[in-house]
Structure formats: C-alpha cells, structure tokens
Enzyme design. Structure first.
Site, PDB file in Angstrom:
ATOM      1  N   HIS A 175       1.089  -1.277   0.017  1.00 44.49           N
ATOM      2  CA  HIS A 175       0.119   0.179  -0.016  1.00 44.49           C
ATOM      3  C   HIS A 175       0.825   1.350  -0.079  1.00 44.49           C
ATOM      4  O   HIS A 175       0.251   2.359   0.302  1.00 44.49           O
ATOM      5  CB  HIS A 175      -0.808  -0.039   1.086  1.00 44.49           C
ATOM      6  N   HIS A 216      -7.223  -4.227  -0.744  1.00 44.34           N
ATOM      7  CA  HIS A 216      -6.599  -5.805  -0.978  1.00 44.34           C
ATOM      8  C   HIS A 216      -7.349  -6.520  -2.206  1.00 44.34           C
ATOM      9  O   HIS A 216      -7.126  -7.572  -2.166  1.00 44.34           O
ATOM     10  CB  HIS A 216      -6.794  -6.558   0.394  1.00 44.34           C
TER      11      HIS A 216
END
Length: 331
Positions: free
Chosen positions: A56, A218
């Site tokens: 991320h 995700h």
C-alpha cells in the site's frame, strides 16, 4: 507476471533495504520490521505508530517523520504486521508521553494492535488507539468486520501527527484522530486487479469493459461490477455516493484526496480531480485543501479512490502544519 523484484519471498525485505538506503533520516530495523525516525521525539511527546500489510506504499512507511508518524510496522504483502513488531515500535518511540496506535479496520490489524497494546501496558507504556473505518462501499467484506479503513488514514495521521508535535497529550491526540475519522468518507473504483507477487496472477478477473465499484485496497469485492465509462461519469458517481453517506451540506468545506491505487498515471488522476471538483461545486461543497497522487495504493491496481473529510479551522491548521516524510512534505 513482470515485476521489478528479486523474488516474491524477499520483496518486503528488499524494499526495506532500499528505503533505508534512500532515506538516512529513518532507522529501518529489518530484523524487527520497524521503521522509525532517526531522531527521537522530545521527552513526553505523544508518539504515533501505525502499520499494515505491505503493498500500500507509501502508506505507512512513507509517512514516518516530523509532523506524522514516529514509527511504522510493515507486514508481508497484504498481511497484517504481528504484535511483536508493534510492541518493538512502541518501545522504540515512547518518550514518556504514551503511544497512539492508528489502525485501519481490518481484522488482523485490529486483533494484533490490540494484543500489542496489552503487552505494552504490561511494560507501563500507555497506549490509545484510533480505528480508521472510512470506506462507505460496503459494511462487511473480506478481511474486515464493519467498514474498511482506507484513504482517511492519511488525514488522521497528518492531523494527529501535527497535534502531537505541538505537545498535546495522548488523550487529546487520540480524540482528534477519532474526530477526523468520523468526519471522513471514502469510495474506490478499480479498473484492473492487483497482482500479489507470491500469487503471480491478478487477484480477480475484471473484463476490459468493466470496473469494480467500491473495491477494497486488498482487492476485496465492492458493491457491483459496472460498465467502464468516461471519467466525468465515474467521478460523479463516486462523489454522489460519498456525499449521500457523509451528510455534507451546501456551504461545508472539505479536504479532498483523489488517490491513485498504484497503476494510474497522475495525468488521469488530475482528470478525475477536475471532475470531482466540478461535481462538488454543483453540490455547493467547497474544497479547502486538496491532495492528488498515489498515497494509499494496492500494488499495481489501476483505479482511484476519493476521500472527503469535513474541514474546520482546527483541522485546516493541523493539515497546514509542517511535515517532513518521504511521501508527504511541506513547510
């Protein structure tokens, strides 16, 4: 799969080694998997620790530095860090003022940070927690119970970090972080799926003429599959979705973040921001501050997310306060 890696097994360790080489102002403990400021905080300063799965970036390791985090704990790709990392980070950065954990609402993160807080308490380290749950796309999804934590994490870390630098006590910094989270809403759109290095293929199938509306960072499924449309129409849908949940009224002002998911060019993100700004103007909601770029990503996913945080004078003052991190810097 084409990726600039040595092997899926070493990708996080190799990335941390590169981070250490690029940023000598950080201490990168590759054994403990903790990234912290090289210069410790002042005695009694509230310390901020966050973390989450890798993939991320720049969240969270890119936000370590004056004005934001004191330390970050990177897990494996899309996998929560473990309590030992969080405890090591708390030990390293606590100077007597306690530690604030900023936690995105994913089951593994919540459980592991809670356990770390218990372990820290046994060592007389005071810990408070802010849970970030700004995603309005779905109430429950893979990885989480309740709303997911996404782009508002950056706003919480920036505002709380600024307040901590001013010497505010732990309880006050935590209360501010919770208030910023409550004032924030986010929604994301994916054009393509992300490819986790250890898997070697996209996380889900998405036809060329479709998008995933409300996708998670995700790759968790969103609200629905929709037809690909021009940026103006996609931006309008996302703005309207966020406004419908947020309760913003004409005359309100916001901090607006148009965030890339990892593979979207800045050219396209500015196209999206222009359409977002126009739609907000139609709703008579003002943009007090803005940020455009890749800040809370999902590896190589193409797409964008929108975060709107209701702004007031205190939040704008904290947003404008100096910050010096690898991914966010202004004076």
């Amino acid at each position: 799969m084409k990726k600039l890696i040595n092997s899926p097994e070493t990708v996080v360790a190799d990335a941390l080694a590169g981070l250490a080489a690029a940023h000598p102002e950080l201490v990168v403990d590759t054994a403990a998997r903790v990234v912290r400021r090289a210069r410790p905080g002042a005695p009694g300063k509230t310390a901020l620790v966050s973390g989450g799965g890798s993939g991320h970036e720049p969240l969270h390791v890119g936000f370590v530095g004056p004005g934001m985090l004191d330390a970050a704990c990177p897990g494996e790709v899309f996998t929560s860090p473990v309590p030992d990392q969080m405890l090591a980070a708390a030990r390293a950065v606590d100077t007597g003022g306690g530690v604030l954990f900023v936690v995105k609402n994913y089951t593994g993160d919540v459980m592991n940070f809670a356990l770390a807080a218990e372990l820290a308490a046994e060592e007389d380290i005071e810990v408070a927690t802010v849970l970030v749950d700004d995603d309005v796309a779905v109430q429950d999804s893979t990885f989480t119970a309740g709303r997911r934590g996404t782009g508002a994490t950056l706003v919480v870390e920036k505002a709380a970090g600024a307040l901590a630098e001013l010497g505010a006590p732990l309880a006050e910094v935590a209360a501010l972080g919770r208030r910023v989270n409550a004032a924030s809403r986010s929604f994301a759109v994916a054009l393509t799926a992300a490819t986790v290095p250890a898997v070697g293929r996209p996380g889900f199938d998405l036809p060329e003429d479709e998008i995933e509306a409300g996708v998670g960072i995700h790759g968790e499924p969103g609200r629905r599959r929709e037809a690909m449309r021009p940026a103006r129409e996609l931006a309008a849908e996302v703005v309207d979705t966020v406004l419908a949940d947020h309760g913003l009224a004409p005359g309100d002002e916001v901090i607006a973040l148009v965030n890339g998911m990892g593979a979207t060019p800045l050219l396209e993100l500015y196209v999206v921001f222009g359409e977002v700004a126009a739609r907000l103007a139609d709703a008579e909601v003002g943009i007090a501050r803005s940020l455009v770029g890749n800040y809370v990503t999902s590896l190589d996913m193409a797409g964008f997310s929108l975060t709107l945080t209701r702004a007031d004078a205190e939040l704008l003052r904290l947003w404008d306060a100096p910050v010096d991190t690898p991914a966010l810097t202004w004076s």
